[in-house]
Each structure stands twice: as C-alpha cells, then as structure tokens.
Scaffold this active site. Structure first.
Site: not given
Length: 404
Positions: A10, A106-107
């Site tokens: 993350d 974003d992960e």
C-alpha cells in the site's frame, strides 16, 4: 501443500506523496490534494501524514478540513502523473513475482509463494527489500502486510503506517486479528458492521466465534463471506493484472456547477451521462442488463434506485429512458440536486435486445436496428473528429435526438 505467502503493498498517502516529490519544503507541512472548489468538486482526495495527524480525512469537504487544520496547503490533482507512478511501482513488483494484482491505483497484492526461495526465503525480508527498492527508485514509501491470505495481508498493511512491514503469521494469527474492530477487515463496510453491532458483534473475533448462520441470515452471501474471512478461510487467488477481471458495471457521474432545481435541468444532466455509459459499453462490446441512478442533494444525502431491463442493451436511448424513470422515482421537487450518477449493471458480452419478440414484432426490431445504426454512426464520427463533434440533444418529453 504449504501456506501461500501473500504480500499487500500500500503506497502511503499516494496522491499527496507524488505531489510532494518535487516540493521538499512542504514535506512537514499539512498538505491535501483536493478537487476544484469553484466547480464544486471541493472534497479532500488525499492528505499527507502531517495533515492526517491534524484530523484531515479523505472525502470530507475542504471547509471541514480547513476548520480542523487552519493553514492546510491545498494542491490540485494530477491523475496522469498518479497513473504513471502506479505503473512504475507495479513494474517493480513484477521483478519479484508474476502474480501481481492491483487493488486500486495505490495498492497491490503479490503472491510470492513460488518465488520466495529466489530471494532468500524470508517473507519479511523480501517485503523490506521491496519497500527499499520502491523508495530508492521512486521516492515513495510503502506499508506492506505479509500473511497466508489476501484479507490478512491487507489487514497487515493497514496496521502500521507509514513505511512499515507487518507480518500476520499462520501460527498465532488469532491474537493479532481477533481483537481488531470488525470494520478493519476488508469488505466489512459501514452498513454490515452496523447491522452486526446490533447483535453484539463488534470485533473480528466476535464474528469468528458466532454461529455461521447469524451473519448469513443478516447479510446474505456477504455475511457468510465475512464469517469465513474472520476465521482465516480466505482462499481467493491473486489475479495477475494482465488477466482483466470481467466488467460488472459501467458508470459515470458528475457534480454540477450549480444545483439543479427543475426537471428540465435534471433531464439535461442525465443525457451526457447516459451517452457516456452507452458509448463505453459499445466500445467494449458489452451490454447492460440493468440500470441504476444515484441522486445527491445539496446536503450531500444520496438516494439511489436500480432496475433490470427487459433485454440487454448498449443503446443510449434505452439507458436514458430507464434513467429518467428511476430519477423520477427519487427526485422530489424542488429539492436541489448537486450530483447525478448513472451506472449500467449486470453487464455481459451478449445482447439479444435486437432479436426480442414482443407485441410489436418486426416493427420493434426494425426500430432497434435503426437506433443501433444511428448510435454506431455517432461513434464513428466521434472517433474521427472527436467526442464534441456530435452529441445527443433532448427531444420532447425526454426522448433523445441527435444534433450536430
């Protein structure tokens, strides 16, 4: 066969971190990335750690954030830049495994079960190595969760931030996971947690300990799934990002510069949204089996309705008619409308709307074919001359017609 080794990576405060890469003077200053207040997209999209410590939250309005944090520095978003950094980071992940599944921009989950031995065999050390590589090559930091399934890996990455590795091992995972609030677990949303709280289920451990029938009775299939997650029974594989996940819905929404207070304004606001959804369906060779509409008022309250269609379609005409009907069920004049969203549901790759038999028989099928030809011709014009070259106009009683 032994346990899987799953990492959840993350990127910390991703949008804000990208914006601050070339602004070192702002690293210790509360900063938020937000939409344009003048166009009324004035909500917080991301914040850095100093702003987070001052109580600034994602999705709250700018005025709420500034009330908590006077002097908050506001920056506009640069989505192309975020996509570029997301691509670069995922390419780094590819060096460690071919099983990389992005979860938003974003992960990502990484299944390193088959490649861990190539990097020393220590999962925590590998997570630290990936964090160091991303930081050295991009300037961004990661929080990484390491566990034997996706749900617990995600939970681990949330436990320590920023720039940390957290391991939730097979042995003793209960002591780490079960005391946590139920809402910390993946897919345990607000509605589900509030429903279960009424029955005394507030932690992940309490959900794991209750009779399996209770959450299933209260929440259906989702309740059963959450109970399995709480008991460490998640076996969902990491899906490589080059294997596209089947599209389940196609939607578009907008916040209007001024509130809509008349039906004519709402009708005009729905038109381009339905056009966009239908165009995307046709471009991907998909058909909608249903339509949903969400209406947000000036107080940020959202009401929604959805319905199944009598036959799958990717025609703007059909989606627009249905959206008008659903919106008419929701909107109570003169309630101001701040935002509208139209979504095509139950999306499939097969459509039979042009071959349906009904009381109108051949006339109905000919009408559908003409509409298919019309909207197909509009697609061709837009591909050649740009999307603004031709558009739908609003005809009598909400019936769409085209105008150049």
């Amino acid at each position: 066969m032994g346990d899987r080794v799953i990492l959840h990576c993350d990127l910390n405060c991703f949008f804000a971190s990208v914006e601050l890469l070339d602004k070192p003077a702002l690293w210790e200053v509360p900063v938020a990335v937000c939409g344009d207040p003048k166009s009324r997209h004035g909500i917080i999209l991301a914040k850095n750690e100093p702003a987070k410590r001052r109580g600034v939250k994602t999705a709250e309005t700018i005025w709420q954030a500034q009330k908590k944090c006077p002097g908050l520095v506001l920056l506009p978003p640069h989505h192309e830049l975020y996509r570029e950094y997301s691509r670069r980071v995922n390419e780094i992940y590819d060096r460690f495994t071919d099983l990389v599944e992005p979860f938003g921009i974003d992960e990502s989950w990484l299944d390193v079960t088959g490649s861990l031995h190539l990097f020393g065999g220590d999962a925590r050390a590998l997570a630290d190595r990936i964090r160091a590589t991303v930081r050295a090559e991009t300037g961004l930091t990661l929080s990484v969760g390491v566990s034997f399934n996706k749900v617990f890996a995600k939970l681990g990455s949330d436990l320590k931030k920023p720039d940390a590795t957290t391991v939730i091992p097979r042995s003793g995972w209960e002591s780490i996971v079960w005391p946590l609030p139920l809402g910390d677990m993946l897919f345990a949303g607000r509605a589900a947690t509030e429903t279960l709280r009424k029955y005394g289920v507030e932690t992940i451990g309490q959900l794991a300990a209750c009779d399996r029938a209770l959450p299933e009775q209260l929440l259906g299939k989702m309740g059963r799934q959450l109970w399995e997650y709480a008991n460490g029974l998640d076996a969902v594989p990491v899906r490589p990002r080059y294997l596209a996940e089947p599209v389940k819905s196609v939607g578009n929404g907008t916040t209007f510069p001024q509130n809509l207070v008349k039906w004519e304004q709402i009708r005009a606001g729905l038109l381009p949204l339905c056009d966009s959804v239908a165009t995307r369906l046709r471009r991907q060779g998909l058909y909608a089996g249903g339509v949903s509409v969400a209406v947000k008022d000036a107080e940020f309250r959202t009401a929604s309705r959805q319905t199944r269609l009598t036959a799958p379609t990717h025609l703007m005409r059909d989606i627009y008619r249905t959206a008008l009907e659903l919106t008419g069920q929701i909107w109570k004049p003169p309630t101001p409308v701040r935002a509208l969203t139209v979504t095509a549901l139950y999306v499939t790759e097969e459509g039979d709307s042009f071959e349906q038999m009904d009381l109108l028989g051949g006339a109905k099928r000919r009408q559908d074919r003409r509409q298919e030809q019309l909207e197909g011709a509009m697609d061709a014009i837009r591909r050649k001359y740009g999307r603004s070259a031709i558009a739908f106009g609003d005809g009598e009683e909400g019936e769409p017609h085209t105008e150049e």
